[in-house]
Design a protein around this motif. Structure first.
Motif, PDB file in Angstrom:
ATOM      1  N   ILE A  16       0.856  -1.181   0.000  1.00  0.00           N
ATOM      2  CA  ILE A  16       0.000   0.000   0.000  1.00  0.00           C
ATOM      3  C   ILE A  16       0.892   1.230   0.000  1.00  0.00           C
ATOM      4  N   GLU A  17       0.704   2.105  -0.986  1.00  0.00           N
ATOM      5  CA  GLU A  17       1.487   3.341  -1.098  1.00  0.00           C
ATOM      6  C   GLU A  17       0.568   4.513  -0.771  1.00  0.00           C
ATOM      7  N   TYR A  18       0.913   5.269   0.251  1.00  0.00           N
ATOM      8  CA  TYR A  18       0.105   6.402   0.699  1.00  0.00           C
ATOM      9  C   TYR A  18       0.557   7.691   0.037  1.00  0.00           C
ATOM     10  N   ILE A  19      -0.306   8.696   0.037  1.00  0.00           N
ATOM     11  CA  ILE A  19      -0.012   9.963  -0.641  1.00  0.00           C
ATOM     12  C   ILE A  19       1.141  10.723   0.002  1.00  0.00           C
ATOM     13  N   ASN A  20       1.487  10.410   1.239  1.00  0.00           N
ATOM     14  CA  ASN A  20       2.613  11.084   1.903  1.00  0.00           C
ATOM     15  C   ASN A  20       3.943  10.371   1.655  1.00  0.00           C
ATOM     16  N   ARG A  36      -3.793  -1.180  10.007  1.00  0.00           N
ATOM     17  CA  ARG A  36      -4.106   0.086  10.674  1.00  0.00           C
ATOM     18  C   ARG A  36      -3.600   1.230   9.794  1.00  0.00           C
ATOM     19  N   MET A  37      -4.366   2.296   9.726  1.00  0.00           N
ATOM     20  CA  MET A  37      -3.945   3.477   8.970  1.00  0.00           C
ATOM     21  C   MET A  37      -2.675   4.048   9.594  1.00  0.00           C
ATOM     22  N   PRO A  38      -1.780   4.620   8.780  1.00  0.00           N
ATOM     23  CA  PRO A  38      -0.592   5.259   9.335  1.00  0.00           C
ATOM     24  C   PRO A  38      -0.991   6.380  10.303  1.00  0.00           C
ATOM     25  N   GLU A  51      -8.807   8.895  -0.221  1.00  0.00           N
ATOM     26  CA  GLU A  51      -7.854   9.949  -0.578  1.00  0.00           C
ATOM     27  C   GLU A  51      -6.495   9.768   0.089  1.00  0.00           C
ATOM     28  N   THR A  52      -6.353   8.814   0.986  1.00  0.00           N
ATOM     29  CA  THR A  52      -5.109   8.670   1.734  1.00  0.00           C
ATOM     30  C   THR A  52      -4.063   7.833   1.024  1.00  0.00           C
TER      31      THR A  52
END
Length: 73
Positions: A16-20, A36-38, A51-52
């Motif tokens: 999973i690659e996040y926008i940050n 769990r979400m970062p 959007e994350t």
């Protein structure tokens, strides 16, 4: 966050690659994952879940990408 992929090929992990720029490699169990979400996004009320992240890859035991999913901008 959770996800699943129906596939005849067994998925070993999801990346999973996040926008940050943060990434998570999560071991797949029965072609599914739960993570769990970062911390950076846990208190973001302005962002919706979709959007994350920037991209999600399903990867097999040979490290080959089986399928990717990128949210529409």
């Amino acid at each position: 966050m959770w996800g699943a992929l129906y596939s005849d090929i067994s998925i070993a992990k999801f990346q999973i690659e996040y926008i940050n720029g943060e990434t998570h490699a999560v071991e797949a169990i029965n072609n599914t994952f739960i993570v769990r979400m970062p911390v950076a996004f846990q208190n973001e009320s302005q962002l919706s879940l979709m959007e994350t992240f920037d991209n999600i890859h399903a990867i097999d035991a040979n490290h080959q990408v089986i399928q990717s999913w990128k949210p529409e901008s």
